[in-house]
Each structure stands twice: as C-alpha cells, then as structure tokens.
Scaffold this active site. Structure first.
Site, PDB file in Angstrom:
ATOM      1  N   ASP A 105     -17.618   6.865  -1.219  1.00 34.20           N
ATOM      2  CA  ASP A 105     -16.393   6.832  -0.608  1.00 34.20           C
ATOM      3  C   ASP A 105     -16.549   7.995   0.218  1.00 34.20           C
ATOM      4  O   ASP A 105     -16.410   8.975  -0.607  1.00 34.20           O
ATOM      5  CB  ASP A 105     -14.904   5.993  -1.258  1.00 34.20           C
ATOM      6  CG  ASP A 105     -13.779   5.725  -0.498  1.00 34.20           C
ATOM      7  OD1 ASP A 105     -13.561   6.183   0.660  1.00 34.20           O
ATOM      8  OD2 ASP A 105     -13.114   6.201  -1.839  1.00 34.20           O
ATOM      9  N   GLN A 112      -9.995  -4.018  -3.161  1.00 39.04           N
ATOM     10  CA  GLN A 112     -11.480  -3.288  -2.790  1.00 39.04           C
ATOM     11  C   GLN A 112     -11.678  -3.879  -3.572  1.00 39.04           C
ATOM     12  O   GLN A 112     -13.163  -4.640  -3.575  1.00 39.04           O
ATOM     13  CB  GLN A 112     -11.382  -1.986  -2.627  1.00 39.04           C
ATOM     14  CG  GLN A 112     -12.426  -1.701  -1.894  1.00 39.04           C
ATOM     15  CD  GLN A 112     -12.889  -1.712  -0.625  1.00 39.04           C
ATOM     16  OE1 GLN A 112     -12.216  -2.140   0.424  1.00 39.04           O
ATOM     17  NE2 GLN A 112     -14.181  -2.712   0.226  1.00 39.04           N
ATOM     18  N   ARG A 142     -13.406  -9.237   1.523  1.00 40.00           N
ATOM     19  CA  ARG A 142     -12.026  -9.390   1.692  1.00 40.00           C
ATOM     20  C   ARG A 142     -11.340 -10.510   1.984  1.00 40.00           C
ATOM     21  O   ARG A 142      -9.632 -10.197   1.229  1.00 40.00           O
ATOM     22  CB  ARG A 142     -11.419  -7.280   2.411  1.00 40.00           C
ATOM     23  CG  ARG A 142     -12.033  -6.669   1.886  1.00 40.00           C
ATOM     24  CD  ARG A 142     -12.099  -6.195   0.518  1.00 40.00           C
ATOM     25  NE  ARG A 142     -10.076  -5.911   0.475  1.00 40.00           N
ATOM     26  CZ  ARG A 142      -9.765  -5.105   0.829  1.00 40.00           C
ATOM     27  NH1 ARG A 142      -9.929  -3.897   1.332  1.00 40.00           N
ATOM     28  NH2 ARG A 142      -8.493  -4.906   0.527  1.00 40.00           N
ATOM     29  N   HIS A 189      -7.759   0.543  -5.963  1.00 41.93           N
ATOM     30  CA  HIS A 189      -7.668  -0.144  -5.312  1.00 41.93           C
ATOM     31  C   HIS A 189      -7.839  -1.372  -5.797  1.00 41.93           C
ATOM     32  O   HIS A 189      -9.521  -2.242  -5.675  1.00 41.93           O
ATOM     33  CB  HIS A 189      -8.913   0.653  -4.162  1.00 41.93           C
ATOM     34  CG  HIS A 189      -8.348  -0.213  -2.917  1.00 41.93           C
ATOM     35  ND1 HIS A 189      -7.687  -1.739  -2.407  1.00 41.93           N
ATOM     36  CD2 HIS A 189      -9.334   0.142  -1.568  1.00 41.93           C
ATOM     37  CE1 HIS A 189      -7.474  -1.495  -1.487  1.00 41.93           C
ATOM     38  NE2 HIS A 189      -8.713  -0.555  -0.435  1.00 41.93           N
ATOM     39  N   ARG A 213       0.833  -1.390  -0.233  1.00 44.72           N
ATOM     40  CA  ARG A 213       0.260  -0.435  -0.345  1.00 44.72           C
ATOM     41  C   ARG A 213       0.901   1.335  -0.014  1.00 44.72           C
ATOM     42  O   ARG A 213       2.063   1.346   0.993  1.00 44.72           O
ATOM     43  CB  ARG A 213      -0.612  -0.317   1.053  1.00 44.72           C
ATOM     44  CG  ARG A 213      -1.582   1.312   1.404  1.00 44.72           C
ATOM     45  CD  ARG A 213      -2.404   1.598   2.431  1.00 44.72           C
ATOM     46  NE  ARG A 213      -4.240   0.249   2.216  1.00 44.72           N
ATOM     47  CZ  ARG A 213      -4.924   0.761   2.544  1.00 44.72           C
ATOM     48  NH1 ARG A 213      -5.407   1.285   4.071  1.00 44.72           N
ATOM     49  NH2 ARG A 213      -5.701  -0.224   1.770  1.00 44.72           N
ATOM     50  N   CYS A 243     -16.358   1.304   0.977  1.00 47.19           N
ATOM     51  CA  CYS A 243     -15.098   0.777   0.711  1.00 47.19           C
ATOM     52  C   CYS A 243     -14.869   0.701   2.743  1.00 47.19           C
ATOM     53  O   CYS A 243     -14.493  -0.888   3.024  1.00 47.19           O
ATOM     54  CB  CYS A 243     -14.685   0.277   0.089  1.00 47.19           C
ATOM     55  SG  CYS A 243     -14.094   2.845   0.214  1.00 47.19           S
TER      56      CYS A 243
HETATM   57  N1  NVA Z   1     -10.077   6.493  -0.751  1.00 44.92           N
HETATM   58  C1  NVA Z   1      -9.890   5.972   0.563  1.00 44.92           C
HETATM   59  C2  NVA Z   1     -10.015   4.783   0.307  1.00 44.92           C
HETATM   60  C3  NVA Z   1      -9.305   3.993   1.918  1.00 44.92           C
HETATM   61  C4  NVA Z   1      -9.866   2.138   2.076  1.00 44.92           C
HETATM   62  C5  NVA Z   1      -8.256   6.498   0.403  1.00 44.92           C
HETATM   63  O1  NVA Z   1      -7.275   6.504  -0.534  1.00 44.92           O
HETATM   64  O2  NVA Z   1      -8.322   7.316   1.395  1.00 44.92           O
HETATM   65  N1   CP Z   2     -11.438  -0.539   2.378  1.00 40.07           N
HETATM   66  C1   CP Z   2     -10.577  -0.581   3.133  1.00 40.07           C
HETATM   67  O1   CP Z   2      -9.568  -0.905   2.159  1.00 40.07           O
HETATM   68  O2   CP Z   2      -9.756  -0.306   4.162  1.00 40.07           O
HETATM   69  P1   CP Z   2      -8.854  -0.427   5.036  1.00 40.07           P
HETATM   70  O3   CP Z   2      -7.954   1.146   4.382  1.00 40.07           O
HETATM   71  O4   CP Z   2      -8.853  -0.278   6.166  1.00 40.07           O
HETATM   72  O5   CP Z   2      -7.580  -1.256   4.451  1.00 40.07           O
END
Ligand code: NVA
Ligand code: CP
Length: 299
Positions: free
Chosen positions: A218, A131, A285, A128, A101, A257
């Site tokens: 989201d 997801q 997930r 993502h 990540r 998500c």
């Molecule tokens: N769009 C959000 C998704 C988190 C799972 C982010 O990137 O923070």
């Molecule tokens: N939806 C998702 O990716 O959650 P986290 O940021 O908790 O991994």
C-alpha cells in the site's frame, strides 16, 4: 441488537468466512430484481477522498434495491460543530445504515455508540475492514483457499495492514509484515491475530517475501500524510519490483488496495504485470460490500 462493522475482529471467524463465500456467490448474480433492500436508505459520510469504496457502496446499495444517500461532511452541520452524538442519533431516525470514512478510529466508535442503525467503516486511520474482506475473497478465488496461504505485506504498518492482519487471522492465512523500524502495525491487531495464526514482524522485505503466495503493498503516505518526505525516505528499500518478486513463489500474486503511487511502493512493471490481481481485487469490493450490507441489515 444492531451490528456494526468497524474492524475485522468485529466478526467471528465463521461470519467472516461466510461473508467472503457469500460475496463469491453474489459475483455470479447479475439479476438484481430481488431488491432485498427495497425501501431502505443507506447514508454515506466520506471525510476523505474515495473512488473504490464510495462507488462500490453506492452501486451495491442500488443493485440491492436500496437508496444510497451521499453526505458530504462539508454540507452536514457536523462541519459547524454539531456533535457526533446528535448527528448519529438524528441520522438513525432516517437511515437504515451509515457508511463512514473518517480520520481517527475513535470518531467512528463514538458514532457507532450513538447510532441506532449499523455503522460500517469505510476506512479510518487505523482500520480498513471492507478492503480486507475483498482482499481475502480475491485470495480465495485465486488460490482456492486461504488457510496456510503465505502473505507478505511490505510497507507501512497502516490501516490496510492492520485489517489484513486481522483478516489473515480469521482465515488462518500466515502473514509476514515487513516495515521500516517505527512503522509497525497496531499492537492490538498483531497480538490478537497471533492467537489465531502466524504473524511475523520483520524489517527486511527480501526476507519477508521468501516463498510467499501473496505479495501485498500500500502507499507509504496515507491520506492526511501527504508531503511527509521524511517518512517517505524511510521506505526506499520497501518497493515491490521485479527483483523482490523473484524471491516469492513463481505463481505468487501481487495485491494493492489502490490507489497506487506508481514508481514509489510498486513499479509499473509489477503493477501492470501478469502476477498482479489489483483490478480483480478492486472489482471484488462491490460483492463484499453487498455481502456486508446483507449481513448487517437483513440477517
Ligand atoms: N492507507 C491508504 C489506503 C487508501 C485506500 C490511506 O489511508 O490513504
Ligand atoms: N482501496 C480503497 O479504499 O480505495 P478508495 O480510497 O478509492 O476508496
């Protein structure tokens, strides 16, 4: 040749659909004694916080018999300037796959270029894909099909939106994306998706949700954008609330998500309401992570 999963379009339609069906199958298997990943170690580098992705991957690796190795970027020499190239090549000598990540998508592409083992995108600013696989699995479970299902994504054209568009394309779901002007999803995802399904970009959430089977949202400010109140202000009319929900089909499901900013992009009433499937979506997930690991490491 090693396979990576950096964005949804890295998979063919057939493989994507195979994996969501495999994940549904894995959901019913509670006997973990087969342990197909025995002796394998999976590295996990998280440069941003995570609850679902990190825990679902760690548990998935463990239940498949493998060993998850959590690598805090602060404790890696990467934090002291070791290059991605050197890090990726060295870690490939120990690990059997690496879950990452990070911020820019180009970072994970660079990592994958030098890695000798599969790289899995656990979220970048642009995509993502793990997801989106759980999202499609959830839609298939709840609606019995994905083809022709009408998804309305309301909010920021962010990583989650881009991957949802690509996943809709591979599963032949139709998707409306309603964003404020200037916050549209990636052109590349939209243009490629349009060759496979109907993708409509709108600026009116009320228009986008008409007759929708799925309403998805989201956060308005993603990780790294905290405090950008100027951006947040532009999303005021893009909240998923009961008024908006009434415009969709009566049996529409609500997806997010997570984590959610309750009271911003979605009300408590809708997030906790009977049409919300967010907890099943989060649970799924675990099974899609398993399906992805099996596919990249064993097939
Ligand atoms: N769009 C959000 C998704 C988190 C799972 C982010 O990137 O923070
Ligand atoms: N939806 C998702 O990716 O959650 P986290 O940021 O908790 O991994």
């Amino acid at each position: 040749m090693k396979k990576d999963y950096l964005r949804v379009f890295d998979l063919s339609k057939d493989n994507f659909i195979f994996l969501i069906n495999r994940a549904i199958e894995l959901k019913s298997i509670k006997d973990y004694s087969k342990a197909p990943l025995i002796g394998r170690s999976i590295g996990m580098i998280f440069e941003k916080p995570s609850t679902r992705t990190r825990v679902s991957f760690e548990v998935a690796v463990y239940q498949l018999g493998g060993h998850p190795v959590y690598l805090s970027p602060r404790e890696l020499q990467l934090s002291r300037g070791e290059t991605i190239k050197d890090t990726a090549q060295v870690l490939s000598r120990y690990l059997d796959a690496i879950v990452i990540r990070t911020f820019s998508h180009s970072t994970i592409e660079e990592f994958a270029r030098w890695s000798q083992v599969p790289v899995i995108n656990a979220l970048t600013n642009e995509h993502h894909p793990c997801q989106a696989m759980a999202d499609m699995m959830t839609i298939l479970e709840k609606k019995g099909k994905t083809e022709g299902i009408k998804i309305a994504y309301i909010g920021d054209g962010n990583n989650v939106a881009n991957s949802l568009i690509e996943a809709s394309a591979l599963t032949r779901a139709k998707i409306n994306i309603a964003t404020p002007k200037g916050f549209e999803p990636l052109k590349d995802s939209v243009e490629k998706a349009k060759t496979l399904t109907e993708v409509t970009l709108l600026n009116d959430p009320y228009e986008a949700v008409i007759d929708a089977d799925v309403i998805y949202t989201d956060v308005w400010l993603s990780m790294g954008e905290e405090g950008n109140n100027e951006k947040k202000e532009k999303f005021k009319n893009f909240q998923i609330n009961s008024k908006l929900l009434k415009r969709a089909k009566p049996d529409a499901i609500v997806m997010h998500c997570l984590p959610a900013h309750r009271g911003e992009e979605i009300t408590d009433e809708v997030l906790d309401g009977t049409q919300s499937v967010v907890l099943d979506q989060a649970e799924n997930r675990l099974y899609t992570e398993k399906a992805i690991l099996e596919f990249l490491l064993l097939l």
